[in-house]
Design a protein around this motif. Structure first.
Motif, mmCIF file in Angstrom:
data_model
loop_
_atom_site.group_PDB
_atom_site.id
_atom_site.type_symbol
_atom_site.label_atom_id
_atom_site.label_comp_id
_atom_site.label_asym_id
_atom_site.label_seq_id
_atom_site.Cartn_x
_atom_site.Cartn_y
_atom_site.Cartn_z
ATOM 1 N N LEU A 371 0.817 -1.291 0.176
ATOM 2 C CA LEU A 371 0.061 0.058 0.004
ATOM 3 C C LEU A 371 0.901 1.187 0.135
ATOM 4 N N SER A 372 1.916 1.522 0.808
ATOM 5 C CA SER A 372 2.743 2.531 0.948
ATOM 6 C C SER A 372 3.489 2.760 -0.384
ATOM 7 N N ARG A 373 3.622 1.635 -1.208
ATOM 8 C CA ARG A 373 4.305 1.910 -2.564
ATOM 9 C C ARG A 373 3.391 2.134 -3.741
ATOM 10 N N HIS A 374 2.267 1.687 -3.505
ATOM 11 C CA HIS A 374 1.157 1.539 -4.817
ATOM 12 C C HIS A 374 0.007 2.429 -4.527
ATOM 13 N N ILE A 375 0.012 3.038 -3.474
ATOM 14 C CA ILE A 375 -1.309 4.107 -3.600
ATOM 15 C C ILE A 375 -0.709 5.511 -3.693
ATOM 16 N N ILE A 376 -1.494 5.938 -4.753
ATOM 17 C CA ILE A 376 -1.324 7.407 -5.119
ATOM 18 C C ILE A 376 -2.555 8.051 -4.782
#
Length: 402
Positions: A371-376
């Motif tokens: 989630l930290s890497r893939h949510i914008i």
């Protein structure tokens, strides 16, 4: 009103996003539509309006009696600003897992309980409440103090009760929902607050909190008449800040808390300071009904705009009734590539929890790392103009289909 492209000509990355990331003051801020007043965290119980959510966390933990050697359960998917308040009390953060949709993993929480466990922080991400009734029952069963983290969730309800009323204490970040430069809240539905009378941080703080909120609005073409009336004070502002800093005693805190500039720092000298008069006025007098209605409408607009786009999906399958979103979180498959494209186009974005506390990796919680890497996440706040919202959704579509 100038269009986004007129404000920031295309061709190179703008110095600031072409659309405002956070709410702005405008003539509509205090407009009161004929809608029922929505539930909010301030309805949950006793309230102290402070300068930031992280200050409220420290105060809540102090109210709970958290101290040296205690363990505080914290979601592995988190803002790093949540951790220093725990450490400041000599306590230890213990990170628990969340699901692929950021829902709290109660089975993992149960596995983390020890004799030293004192409290748990429960975060309702992006304005969507967790299953608070179930979590409350778990905490009661295990004698666990619950800190309801409403930093993303100032408005809303769960089970017919306002957010913030399920925890022993709750905290909120008013600066995410109102056009203000600083602000947070400590709330308790279950306990009297022992935190005494809070004081102002001084005239410099009061002036800067108001002027910075106004300047953010001026930067995007709002309140032009007010800007014209304040041209002289604004030109003298730098000289005023320098004078105040020279007169401040050695070691005095900064004019405004570091949270106002997106830092993760924690300064305990703000623990006895209240939110500015300007911020308190806006929080109390702004139209809560308009904030919720417009944010929900803007969220749905972005949801529909992204529904058929490739390589992405909304984090949440639907916007629950009564929820008031902070941002519109989109899970994307090629985050770095997309981020560069959007940044170069001047699209405002937030990558919540992009940096996790050292040691929190896939072994602790793979979902949190993903989630930290893939949510914008994109703004859906109440101050967005129709043309700004349309431009932003078009830019997102172009970046995802290029």
């Amino acid at each position: 009103m100038l269009s986004p492209n007129e404000l920031h000509p295309p061709g190179q990355p703008p110095s600031q996003p072409r659309v405002p990331l956070a709410p702005l003051l405008s003539l509509s801020t205090f407009a009161a539509p004929r809608l029922p007043r929505p539930a909010c965290v301030l309805d949950a119980g006793a309230v102290r309006l402070v300068t930031s959510g992280r200050i409220a966390i420290a105060l809540a933990l102090r109210e709970m009696g958290v101290g040296a050697g205690d363990e505080v359960l914290v979601p592995a998917y988190h803002s790093m600003s949540m951790i220093p308040p725990v450490l400041s009390l000599g306590a230890h953060p213990v990170f628990y897992k969340v699901g692929a949709d950021a829902a709290l993993d109660l089975d993992d929480v149960a596995s983390k309980l020890t004799a030293a466990t004192r409290a748990i922080m429960v975060t309702s991400y992006f304005g969507i409440p967790q299953d608070l009734a179930r979590i409350r029952a778990f905490c009661d069963l295990h004698g666990l103090l619950m800190l309801e983290d409403c930093a993303h969730c100032f408005f809303g309800e769960h089970g017919g009760r306002p957010v913030g009323s399920w925890g022993d204490y709750a905290i909120a970040s008013s600066m995410k929902f109102f056009p203000i430069y600083e602000g947070g809240a400590l709330v308790s539905a279950r306990h009297a607050l022992t935190t005494g009378r809070l004081s102002s941080a001084g005239r410099g703080f009061e002036a800067k909190a108001a002027l910075n909120a106004l300047e953010r609005s001026f930067a995007y073409g709002r309140l032009p008449l007010v800007k014209a009336l304040l041209w002289l004070p604004l030109r003298l502002k730098s000289a005023l800040w320098n004078m105040i800093k020279r007169r401040a005693p050695a070691g005095a805190p900064a004019l405004t808390p570091s949270s106002s500039d997106s830092s993760y720092d924690f300064d305990p000298r703000w623990l006895d300071k209240q939110s500015s008069r300007f911020s308190r006025f806006v929080v109390r007098r702004a139209s809560h009904a308009r904030i919720v209605a417009q944010r929900r409408a803007n969220y749905r607009f972005l949801e529909l705009a992204c529904a058929s786009l490739p390589l992405c999906r909304p984090l949440f399958a639907a916007l629950p009734p009564g929820a008031c979103p902070w941002l519109f979180p989109l899970v994307v498959e090629q985050p770095e590539k997309l981020f560069r494209r959007l940044h170069n186009a001047g699209v405002p974005m937030t990558r919540f929890a992009e940096a996790l506390w050292p040691g929190v990796d896939a072994g602790v919680c793979a979902n949190s790392v993903h989630l930290s890497r893939h949510i914008i996440a994109f703004p859906c706040h109440q101050a967005l103009l129709p043309e700004e919202l349309a431009w932003m959704s078009g830019a997102i579509r172009e970046a995802l289909t290029a």
